[in-house]
Design a protein around this motif. Sequence first.
Motif, PDB file in Angstrom:
ATOM      1  N   VAL A 126      31.600  60.608   8.744  1.00 49.72           N
ATOM      2  CA  VAL A 126      31.892  59.255   8.242  1.00 49.72           C
ATOM      3  C   VAL A 126      31.050  58.919   7.015  1.00 49.72           C
ATOM      4  N   ASN A 127      30.412  59.922   6.453  1.00 49.63           N
ATOM      5  CA  ASN A 127      29.648  59.732   5.215  1.00 49.63           C
ATOM      6  C   ASN A 127      28.501  58.746   5.340  1.00 49.63           C
ATOM      7  N   LEU A 128      27.801  58.814   6.465  1.00 48.85           N
ATOM      8  CA  LEU A 128      26.617  57.965   6.626  1.00 48.85           C
ATOM      9  C   LEU A 128      25.364  58.811   6.814  1.00 48.85           C
ATOM     10  N   TRP A 129      25.463  60.079   6.497  1.00 49.31           N
ATOM     11  CA  TRP A 129      24.317  60.954   6.744  1.00 49.31           C
ATOM     12  C   TRP A 129      23.084  60.481   5.969  1.00 49.31           C
ATOM     13  N   ASP A 130      23.279  60.180   4.681  1.00 51.53           N
ATOM     14  CA  ASP A 130      22.127  59.757   3.878  1.00 51.53           C
ATOM     15  C   ASP A 130      21.569  58.408   4.323  1.00 51.53           C
ATOM     16  N   ALA A 131      22.393  57.640   4.992  1.00 53.29           N
ATOM     17  CA  ALA A 131      21.992  56.293   5.406  1.00 53.29           C
ATOM     18  C   ALA A 131      21.605  56.249   6.885  1.00 53.29           C
ATOM     19  N   ARG A 132      21.487  57.416   7.538  1.00 53.61           N
ATOM     20  CA  ARG A 132      21.363  57.427   9.001  1.00 53.61           C
ATOM     21  C   ARG A 132      20.103  56.749   9.520  1.00 53.61           C
ATOM     22  N   LYS A 133      19.039  56.740   8.710  1.00 52.67           N
ATOM     23  CA  LYS A 133      17.776  56.145   9.190  1.00 52.67           C
ATOM     24  C   LYS A 133      17.681  54.659   8.856  1.00 52.67           C
ATOM     25  N   ARG A 134      18.691  54.160   8.149  1.00 55.34           N
ATOM     26  CA  ARG A 134      18.653  52.735   7.781  1.00 55.34           C
ATOM     27  C   ARG A 134      19.066  51.864   8.953  1.00 55.34           C
ATOM     28  N   LYS A 135      18.476  50.668   9.013  1.00 52.38           N
ATOM     29  CA  LYS A 135      18.864  49.726  10.061  1.00 52.38           C
ATOM     30  C   LYS A 135      20.275  49.207   9.777  1.00 52.38           C
ATOM     31  N   PHE A 139      23.457  47.451   6.387  1.00 53.41           N
ATOM     32  CA  PHE A 139      24.702  48.119   6.004  1.00 53.41           C
ATOM     33  C   PHE A 139      25.699  47.134   5.393  1.00 53.41           C
ATOM     34  N   SER A 140      26.504  47.624   4.462  1.00 51.54           N
ATOM     35  CA  SER A 140      27.640  46.852   3.949  1.00 51.54           C
ATOM     36  C   SER A 140      28.739  46.830   5.012  1.00 51.54           C
ATOM     37  N   GLY A 141      29.736  45.970   4.803  1.00 52.99           N
ATOM     38  CA  GLY A 141      30.841  45.882   5.752  1.00 52.99           C
ATOM     39  C   GLY A 141      31.534  47.218   5.951  1.00 52.99           C
ATOM     40  N   GLY A 142      31.733  47.944   4.864  1.00 56.10           N
ATOM     41  CA  GLY A 142      32.399  49.239   4.952  1.00 56.10           C
ATOM     42  C   GLY A 142      31.567  50.258   5.697  1.00 56.10           C
ATOM     43  N   MET A 143      30.267  50.212   5.477  1.00 53.51           N
ATOM     44  CA  MET A 143      29.400  51.143   6.209  1.00 53.51           C
ATOM     45  C   MET A 143      29.414  50.824   7.698  1.00 53.51           C
ATOM     46  N   ARG A 144      29.419  49.538   8.036  1.00 58.03           N
ATOM     47  CA  ARG A 144      29.476  49.167   9.458  1.00 58.03           C
ATOM     48  C   ARG A 144      30.771  49.671  10.079  1.00 58.03           C
ATOM     49  N   GLN A 145      31.887  49.548   9.364  1.00 61.57           N
ATOM     50  CA  GLN A 145      33.161  50.009   9.907  1.00 61.57           C
ATOM     51  C   GLN A 145      33.159  51.532  10.063  1.00 61.57           C
ATOM     52  N   ARG A 146      32.558  52.224   9.097  1.00 63.48           N
ATOM     53  CA  ARG A 146      32.490  53.687   9.229  1.00 63.48           C
ATOM     54  C   ARG A 146      31.600  54.067  10.410  1.00 63.48           C
ATOM     55  N   PHE A 147      30.531  53.291  10.619  1.00 60.70           N
ATOM     56  CA  PHE A 147      29.713  53.521  11.809  1.00 60.70           C
ATOM     57  C   PHE A 147      30.557  53.293  13.070  1.00 60.70           C
ATOM     58  N   LEU A 169      36.710  43.966   3.734  1.00 59.56           N
ATOM     59  CA  LEU A 169      36.166  45.062   2.919  1.00 59.56           C
ATOM     60  C   LEU A 169      36.610  44.902   1.461  1.00 59.56           C
ATOM     61  N   ASP A 170      35.730  45.278   0.542  1.00 62.95           N
ATOM     62  CA  ASP A 170      36.166  45.247  -0.854  1.00 62.95           C
ATOM     63  C   ASP A 170      37.064  46.462  -1.099  1.00 62.95           C
ATOM     64  N   PRO A 171      37.811  46.485  -2.219  1.00 58.76           N
ATOM     65  CA  PRO A 171      38.827  47.532  -2.409  1.00 58.76           C
ATOM     66  C   PRO A 171      38.277  48.956  -2.309  1.00 58.76           C
ATOM     67  N   GLU A 172      37.105  49.191  -2.830  1.00 52.89           N
ATOM     68  CA  GLU A 172      36.560  50.549  -2.796  1.00 52.89           C
ATOM     69  C   GLU A 172      36.209  50.968  -1.368  1.00 52.89           C
ATOM     70  N   GLU A 173      35.563  50.059  -0.644  1.00 52.19           N
ATOM     71  CA  GLU A 173      35.216  50.349   0.748  1.00 52.19           C
ATOM     72  C   GLU A 173      36.479  50.506   1.595  1.00 52.19           C
ATOM     73  N   ARG A 174      37.476  49.683   1.290  1.00 56.75           N
ATOM     74  CA  ARG A 174      38.735  49.766   2.029  1.00 56.75           C
ATOM     75  C   ARG A 174      39.369  51.140   1.828  1.00 56.75           C
ATOM     76  N   ASN A 175      39.420  51.587   0.581  1.00 58.91           N
ATOM     77  CA  ASN A 175      40.006  52.895   0.310  1.00 58.91           C
ATOM     78  C   ASN A 175      39.241  54.004   0.998  1.00 58.91           C
ATOM     79  N   ARG A 176      37.935  53.919   0.918  1.00 56.93           N
ATOM     80  CA  ARG A 176      37.131  54.958   1.543  1.00 56.93           C
ATOM     81  C   ARG A 176      37.373  54.973   3.056  1.00 56.93           C
ATOM     82  N   PHE A 177      37.465  53.776   3.627  1.00 52.50           N
ATOM     83  CA  PHE A 177      37.674  53.677   5.069  1.00 52.50           C
ATOM     84  C   PHE A 177      39.049  54.214   5.460  1.00 52.50           C
TER      85      PHE A 177
HETATM   86  P1  ADP Z   1      28.462  48.619  -0.918  1.00 53.46           P
HETATM   87  O1  ADP Z   1      28.714  48.738  -2.372  1.00 53.46           O
HETATM   88  O2  ADP Z   1      29.427  47.709  -0.219  1.00 53.46           O
HETATM   89  O3  ADP Z   1      27.056  48.317  -0.549  1.00 53.46           O
HETATM   90  P2  ADP Z   1      28.714  51.494  -0.939  1.00 53.46           P
HETATM   91  O4  ADP Z   1      30.028  52.132  -0.751  1.00 53.46           O
HETATM   92  O5  ADP Z   1      28.186  51.449  -2.322  1.00 53.46           O
HETATM   93  O6  ADP Z   1      28.742  50.052  -0.266  1.00 53.46           O
HETATM   94  O7  ADP Z   1      27.691  52.271  -0.052  1.00 53.46           O
HETATM   95  C1  ADP Z   1      26.426  51.729   0.240  1.00 53.46           C
HETATM   96  C2  ADP Z   1      25.526  52.825   0.770  1.00 53.46           C
HETATM   97  O8  ADP Z   1      26.266  53.722   1.575  1.00 53.46           O
HETATM   98  C3  ADP Z   1      24.894  53.695  -0.275  1.00 53.46           C
HETATM   99  O9  ADP Z   1      23.695  53.143  -0.772  1.00 53.46           O
HETATM  100  C4  ADP Z   1      24.608  54.966   0.497  1.00 53.46           C
HETATM  101  O10 ADP Z   1      23.372  54.906   1.163  1.00 53.46           O
HETATM  102  C5  ADP Z   1      25.703  54.988   1.530  1.00 53.46           C
HETATM  103  N1  ADP Z   1      26.715  55.932   1.120  1.00 53.46           N
HETATM  104  C6  ADP Z   1      27.785  55.678   0.369  1.00 53.46           C
HETATM  105  N2  ADP Z   1      28.509  56.768   0.174  1.00 53.46           N
HETATM  106  C7  ADP Z   1      27.891  57.764   0.840  1.00 53.46           C
HETATM  107  C8  ADP Z   1      28.150  59.147   1.018  1.00 53.46           C
HETATM  108  N3  ADP Z   1      29.208  59.739   0.468  1.00 53.46           N
HETATM  109  N4  ADP Z   1      27.301  59.841   1.774  1.00 53.46           N
HETATM  110  C9  ADP Z   1      26.259  59.236   2.351  1.00 53.46           C
HETATM  111  N5  ADP Z   1      25.949  57.946   2.211  1.00 53.46           N
HETATM  112  C10 ADP Z   1      26.742  57.213   1.460  1.00 53.46           C
END
Ligand code: ADP
Length: 228
Positions: A126-135, A139-147, A169-177
């Motif tokens: 779900v592309n949250l690996w880099d963000a896994r240690k964040r509380k 998270f943005s709305g899209g990140m929460r939905q991916r979680f 979700l904003d358009p970019e987050e919506r598309n990604r989701f």
């Molecule tokens: P927003 O703009 O709504 O805050 P983003 O789509 O820019 O949301 O993503 C916010 C955070 O999500 C980034 O700072 C990053 O930590 C994480 N993130 C986004 N895309 C990826 C990805 N492909 N892999 C890992 N983490 C990602």
Amino acid sequence: MLTIRNLSKTYANGVHALNDVSLDIPRGMFGLLGPNGAGKSSLMRTLATLQEADSGSVTLQGADGGTIDVLRDKDAVRRQLGYLPQDFGVYPKVSAEDLLEHFAVLKGLTARKQRREVVDGLLQQVNLWDARKRKLGTFSGGMRQRFGIAQALLGNPRLVIVDEPTAGLDPEERNRFLNLLAEIGENVAVILSTHIVEDVTDLCPTMAIMNKGQVLLTGKPNDAIAAL
Ligand code: ADP
Ligand code: ADP
């Protein structure tokens, strides 16, 4: 994959939320489109075994080729089901990794090494690996939905139900989701409930339109919407 027949539900306040709903839901992405109040959440909650129907039947094809009576054999359904509710709440002070691991324990993944593998794989998927240690509160709305999707995929479900996931979700987050959902839909049945027409026209090969507790029509999105 999922067969719904003559499903009805009237709430205590007299609202007929589901009125003789019948649907055949295939593997892949299935869109359930309808305005607010159409009965989509009532249907999703019933399929997710969180709410009783008054009448009707629902059967799910099991992994072994047998069928599961969704309205009665709830434990069996829950083992095959992933659900992202409309109001999926997360604990803001917990990290994504810790909460997903916690959900994994609840799902019965007790062996630590295997659990880590599953959790790490889902965080990557779900592309949250880099963000896994964040509380989760950061998270943005899209990140929460991916979680929420990672959580729903724990336990390798055959059926994934997502209720109004793109609202807010904003358009970019919506598309990604939605792209993530489409990937998931290559392997399992995904029911996407939404009031946004583009959510279904963009990526669901089949869909149903609901209004006032009834299925108005089903089919390919372009045919169905043209028929409205
Ligand atoms: P927003 O703009 O709504 O805050 P983003 O789509 O820019 O949301 O993503 C916010 C955070 O999500 C980034 O700072 C990053 O930590 C994480 N993130 C986004 N895309 C990826 C990805 N492909 N892999 C890992 N983490 C990602
Ligand atoms: P949708 O998800 O399409 O917006 P819902 O299933 O949430 O539709 O709602 C369908 C109808 O049932 C609405 O009129 C709503 O107000 C009503 N409803 C939903 N949940 C309840 C409930 N728990 N008790 C009473 N009425 C409800």
